[in-house]
Design a protein around this motif. Structure first.
Motif, PDB file in Angstrom:
ATOM      1  N   ARG A   1      13.275   7.928   2.424  1.00 21.95           N
ATOM      2  CA  ARG A   1      13.568   6.514   2.193  1.00 21.95           C
ATOM      3  C   ARG A   1      12.297   5.765   1.857  1.00 21.95           C
ATOM      4  O   ARG A   1      11.261   5.991   2.476  1.00 21.95           O
ATOM      5  CB  ARG A   1      14.187   5.900   3.444  1.00 21.95           C
ATOM      6  N   PRO A   2      12.353   4.862   0.899  1.00 26.97           N
ATOM      7  CA  PRO A   2      11.165   4.062   0.610  1.00 26.97           C
ATOM      8  C   PRO A   2      10.901   3.094   1.768  1.00 26.97           C
ATOM      9  O   PRO A   2      11.804   2.743   2.524  1.00 26.97           O
ATOM     10  CB  PRO A   2      11.540   3.306  -0.665  1.00 26.97           C
ATOM     11  N   ALA A   3       9.664   2.695   1.899  1.00 23.07           N
ATOM     12  CA  ALA A   3       9.297   1.758   2.968  1.00 23.07           C
ATOM     13  C   ALA A   3      10.026   0.435   2.765  1.00 23.07           C
ATOM     14  O   ALA A   3      10.136  -0.064   1.649  1.00 23.07           O
ATOM     15  CB  ALA A   3       7.796   1.536   2.976  1.00 23.07           C
ATOM     16  N   ASP A   4      10.542  -0.102   3.845  1.00 23.82           N
ATOM     17  CA  ASP A   4      11.230  -1.390   3.805  1.00 23.82           C
ATOM     18  C   ASP A   4      10.177  -2.485   3.632  1.00 23.82           C
ATOM     19  O   ASP A   4       9.326  -2.667   4.506  1.00 23.82           O
ATOM     20  CB  ASP A   4      11.998  -1.577   5.112  1.00 23.82           C
ATOM     21  N   PRO A   5      10.193  -3.218   2.499  1.00 27.69           N
ATOM     22  CA  PRO A   5       9.147  -4.227   2.275  1.00 27.69           C
ATOM     23  C   PRO A   5       9.134  -5.315   3.347  1.00 27.69           C
ATOM     24  O   PRO A   5       8.073  -5.820   3.709  1.00 27.69           O
ATOM     25  CB  PRO A   5       9.454  -4.807   0.902  1.00 27.69           C
ATOM     26  N   ALA A   6      10.297  -5.667   3.875  1.00 25.96           N
ATOM     27  CA  ALA A   6      10.336  -6.698   4.919  1.00 25.96           C
ATOM     28  C   ALA A   6       9.634  -6.200   6.180  1.00 25.96           C
ATOM     29  O   ALA A   6       8.869  -6.932   6.808  1.00 25.96           O
ATOM     30  CB  ALA A   6      11.774  -7.086   5.234  1.00 25.96           C
ATOM     31  N   ARG A   7       9.862  -4.940   6.551  1.00 29.44           N
ATOM     32  CA  ARG A   7       9.236  -4.390   7.744  1.00 29.44           C
ATOM     33  C   ARG A   7       7.721  -4.269   7.551  1.00 29.44           C
ATOM     34  O   ARG A   7       6.941  -4.575   8.455  1.00 29.44           O
ATOM     35  CB  ARG A   7       9.842  -3.027   8.083  1.00 29.44           C
ATOM     36  N   VAL A   8       7.293  -3.833   6.359  1.00 28.21           N
ATOM     37  CA  VAL A   8       5.865  -3.709   6.073  1.00 28.21           C
ATOM     38  C   VAL A   8       5.180  -5.069   6.149  1.00 28.21           C
ATOM     39  O   VAL A   8       4.132  -5.219   6.788  1.00 28.21           O
ATOM     40  CB  VAL A   8       5.654  -3.058   4.684  1.00 28.21           C
ATOM     41  N   GLU A   9       5.767  -6.085   5.528  1.00 21.16           N
ATOM     42  CA  GLU A   9       5.177  -7.428   5.564  1.00 21.16           C
ATOM     43  C   GLU A   9       5.204  -8.015   6.970  1.00 21.16           C
ATOM     44  O   GLU A   9       4.288  -8.723   7.371  1.00 21.16           O
ATOM     45  CB  GLU A   9       5.894  -8.364   4.587  1.00 21.16           C
ATOM     46  N   PHE A  10       6.253  -7.721   7.723  1.00 19.57           N
ATOM     47  CA  PHE A  10       6.339  -8.206   9.094  1.00 19.57           C
ATOM     48  C   PHE A  10       5.227  -7.584   9.943  1.00 19.57           C
ATOM     49  O   PHE A  10       4.590  -8.276  10.747  1.00 19.57           O
ATOM     50  CB  PHE A  10       7.715  -7.899   9.683  1.00 19.57           C
ATOM     51  N   GLN A  11       4.953  -6.289   9.751  1.00 22.38           N
ATOM     52  CA  GLN A  11       3.864  -5.642  10.482  1.00 22.38           C
ATOM     53  C   GLN A  11       2.517  -6.264  10.114  1.00 22.38           C
ATOM     54  O   GLN A  11       1.660  -6.447  10.976  1.00 22.38           O
ATOM     55  CB  GLN A  11       3.848  -4.132  10.190  1.00 22.38           C
ATOM     56  N   ARG A  12       2.340  -6.614   8.848  1.00 22.02           N
ATOM     57  CA  ARG A  12       1.096  -7.287   8.433  1.00 22.02           C
ATOM     58  C   ARG A  12       0.974  -8.660   9.077  1.00 22.02           C
ATOM     59  O   ARG A  12      -0.107  -9.075   9.483  1.00 22.02           O
ATOM     60  CB  ARG A  12       1.052  -7.422   6.918  1.00 22.02           C
ATOM     61  N   LEU A  13       2.097  -9.382   9.157  1.00 24.76           N
ATOM     62  CA  LEU A  13       2.090 -10.703   9.795  1.00 24.76           C
ATOM     63  C   LEU A  13       1.742 -10.580  11.274  1.00 24.76           C
ATOM     64  O   LEU A  13       0.934 -11.361  11.800  1.00 24.76           O
ATOM     65  CB  LEU A  13       3.448 -11.380   9.608  1.00 24.76           C
ATOM     66  N   ILE A  14       2.310  -9.605  11.950  1.00 25.70           N
ATOM     67  CA  ILE A  14       1.996  -9.376  13.367  1.00 25.70           C
ATOM     68  C   ILE A  14       0.511  -9.086  13.533  1.00 25.70           C
ATOM     69  O   ILE A  14      -0.158  -9.669  14.386  1.00 25.70           O
ATOM     70  CB  ILE A  14       2.832  -8.202  13.933  1.00 25.70           C
TER      71      ILE A  14
ATOM     72  N   GLN B   1      -8.059 -13.530   3.173  1.00 32.83           N
ATOM     73  CA  GLN B   1      -7.033 -13.139   4.128  1.00 32.83           C
ATOM     74  C   GLN B   1      -5.670 -13.776   3.855  1.00 32.83           C
ATOM     75  O   GLN B   1      -4.705 -13.471   4.552  1.00 32.83           O
ATOM     76  CB  GLN B   1      -7.474 -13.497   5.554  1.00 32.83           C
ATOM     77  N   ALA B   2      -5.568 -14.654   2.858  1.00 32.13           N
ATOM     78  CA  ALA B   2      -4.279 -15.266   2.533  1.00 32.13           C
ATOM     79  C   ALA B   2      -3.350 -14.187   2.002  1.00 32.13           C
ATOM     80  O   ALA B   2      -3.767 -13.259   1.311  1.00 32.13           O
ATOM     81  CB  ALA B   2      -4.459 -16.371   1.493  1.00 32.13           C
ATOM     82  N   ARG B   3      -2.092 -14.289   2.339  1.00 32.62           N
ATOM     83  CA  ARG B   3      -1.117 -13.265   1.950  1.00 32.62           C
ATOM     84  C   ARG B   3       0.149 -13.936   1.447  1.00 32.62           C
ATOM     85  O   ARG B   3       0.733 -14.755   2.134  1.00 32.62           O
ATOM     86  CB  ARG B   3      -0.810 -12.404   3.165  1.00 32.62           C
ATOM     87  N   SER B   4       0.574 -13.562   0.245  1.00 33.05           N
ATOM     88  CA  SER B   4       1.841 -14.040  -0.306  1.00 33.05           C
ATOM     89  C   SER B   4       2.886 -12.947  -0.133  1.00 33.05           C
ATOM     90  O   SER B   4       2.573 -11.756  -0.250  1.00 33.05           O
ATOM     91  CB  SER B   4       1.693 -14.372  -1.790  1.00 33.05           C
ATOM     92  N   PHE B   5       4.113 -13.357   0.130  1.00 33.26           N
ATOM     93  CA  PHE B   5       5.189 -12.391   0.310  1.00 33.26           C
ATOM     94  C   PHE B   5       5.743 -11.946  -1.034  1.00 33.26           C
ATOM     95  O   PHE B   5       5.796 -12.734  -1.974  1.00 33.26           O
ATOM     96  CB  PHE B   5       6.325 -12.998   1.133  1.00 33.26           C
ATOM     97  N   PRO B   6       6.190 -10.701  -1.133  1.00 30.98           N
ATOM     98  CA  PRO B   6       6.873 -10.281  -2.359  1.00 30.98           C
ATOM     99  C   PRO B   6       8.196 -11.037  -2.494  1.00 30.98           C
ATOM    100  O   PRO B   6       8.700 -11.605  -1.522  1.00 30.98           O
ATOM    101  CB  PRO B   6       7.119  -8.792  -2.159  1.00 30.98           C
ATOM    102  N   GLY B   7       8.750 -11.024  -3.678  1.00 31.65           N
ATOM    103  CA  GLY B   7      10.011 -11.729  -3.921  1.00 31.65           C
ATOM    104  C   GLY B   7      11.115 -11.294  -2.971  1.00 31.65           C
ATOM    105  O   GLY B   7      11.204 -10.143  -2.575  1.00 31.65           O
ATOM    106  N   GLY B   8      11.938 -12.227  -2.590  1.00 33.44           N
ATOM    107  CA  GLY B   8      13.062 -11.939  -1.703  1.00 33.44           C
ATOM    108  C   GLY B   8      12.761 -12.109  -0.232  1.00 33.44           C
ATOM    109  O   GLY B   8      13.664 -12.059   0.593  1.00 33.44           O
ATOM    110  N   LEU B   9      11.504 -12.312   0.143  1.00 30.08           N
ATOM    111  CA  LEU B   9      11.144 -12.515   1.543  1.00 30.08           C
ATOM    112  C   LEU B   9      10.819 -13.978   1.775  1.00 30.08           C
ATOM    113  O   LEU B   9      10.137 -14.605   0.967  1.00 30.08           O
ATOM    114  CB  LEU B   9       9.930 -11.662   1.924  1.00 30.08           C
ATOM    115  N   THR B  10      11.318 -14.514   2.882  1.00 32.24           N
ATOM    116  CA  THR B  10      11.112 -15.922   3.207  1.00 32.24           C
ATOM    117  C   THR B  10      10.681 -16.047   4.659  1.00 32.24           C
ATOM    118  O   THR B  10      11.270 -15.416   5.539  1.00 32.24           O
ATOM    119  CB  THR B  10      12.411 -16.720   2.993  1.00 32.24           C
ATOM    120  N   LEU B  11       9.679 -16.872   4.901  1.00 36.37           N
ATOM    121  CA  LEU B  11       9.190 -17.122   6.248  1.00 36.37           C
ATOM    122  C   LEU B  11       9.670 -18.494   6.720  1.00 36.37           C
ATOM    123  O   LEU B  11       9.579 -19.475   5.986  1.00 36.37           O
ATOM    124  CB  LEU B  11       7.658 -17.074   6.270  1.00 36.37           C
TER     125      LEU B  11
END
Length: 172
Positions: free
Chosen positions: A47-60, A102-112
């Motif tokens: 399975r490909p990495a879930d982009p939401a989970r990857v970005e969430f781990q980066r946010l944490i 250190q600024a990070r933009s989310f890929p499309g489809g992700l909302t904070l």
């Protein structure tokens, strides 16, 4: 008496040793083909990495590093948030300064999205766009806030408190 050497066999006598030493070209090609097919099946079924989970781990990780920076340096640090990006900031020379690169933009489809348990009452904070939404106070006066990263129907939630950062699992 002189030592005699063992008798030598000619190439016509006895079995040909070269034919039985090692693998033939066909055997090597068959083995490589089997390894190739097996590895392609593994790659195709992974399975490909879930982009939401990857970005969430980066946010944490960014939130934890920013909170630790505030604790170690003794100066406030924070996270400046918007629906599509976040950046860590530090209090320096009487102003909030972005941490370089250190600024990070989310890929499309992700909302904070975020909410504070006790919203700031001071109008100065609400009017100033440079004040971060999450402030990690080195003295332990961090206001509780909840951050949610959404991708479609999946939502990952992070809660910031004075005691630390708490992670909730993904919800659908």
């Amino acid at each position: 008496m002189a030592a005699s050497s063992p008798p030598r066999l000619s190439h016509r006598q006895g079995p040909d040793r070269r034919a039985s030493a090692g693998f033939s070209l066909i055997e090597m090609l068959v083995a490589l083909a089997i390894v190739g097919v097996a590895s392609s099946l593994i790659v195709l079924t992974a399975r490909p990495a879930d982009p939401a989970r990857v970005e969430f781990q980066r946010l944490i990780q960014t939130a934890e590093v920013t909170a630790e920076r505030a604790r170690i340096s003794g100066t406030p640090a924070g996270l400046r948030l918007s629906a599509d990006r976040y950046e860590p900031v530090i209090w320096q020379a009487g102003d909030w300064q972005a941490v370089p690169r250190q600024a990070r933009s989310f890929p499309g489809g992700l909302t904070l999205a975020w909410t504070e348990a006790r919203p700031a009452r001071r109008s100065l904070e609400a009017a100033d766009p440079d004040v971060p939404q999450i402030i990690f106070d080195p003295l332990g006066h961090t206001r509780e806030a909840q951050l949610s990263l959404s991708a479609g129907s999946t939502r990952h939630t992070l809660t910031v408190t004075a005691e630390g950062i708490h992670v909730d699992g993904p919800r659908r």
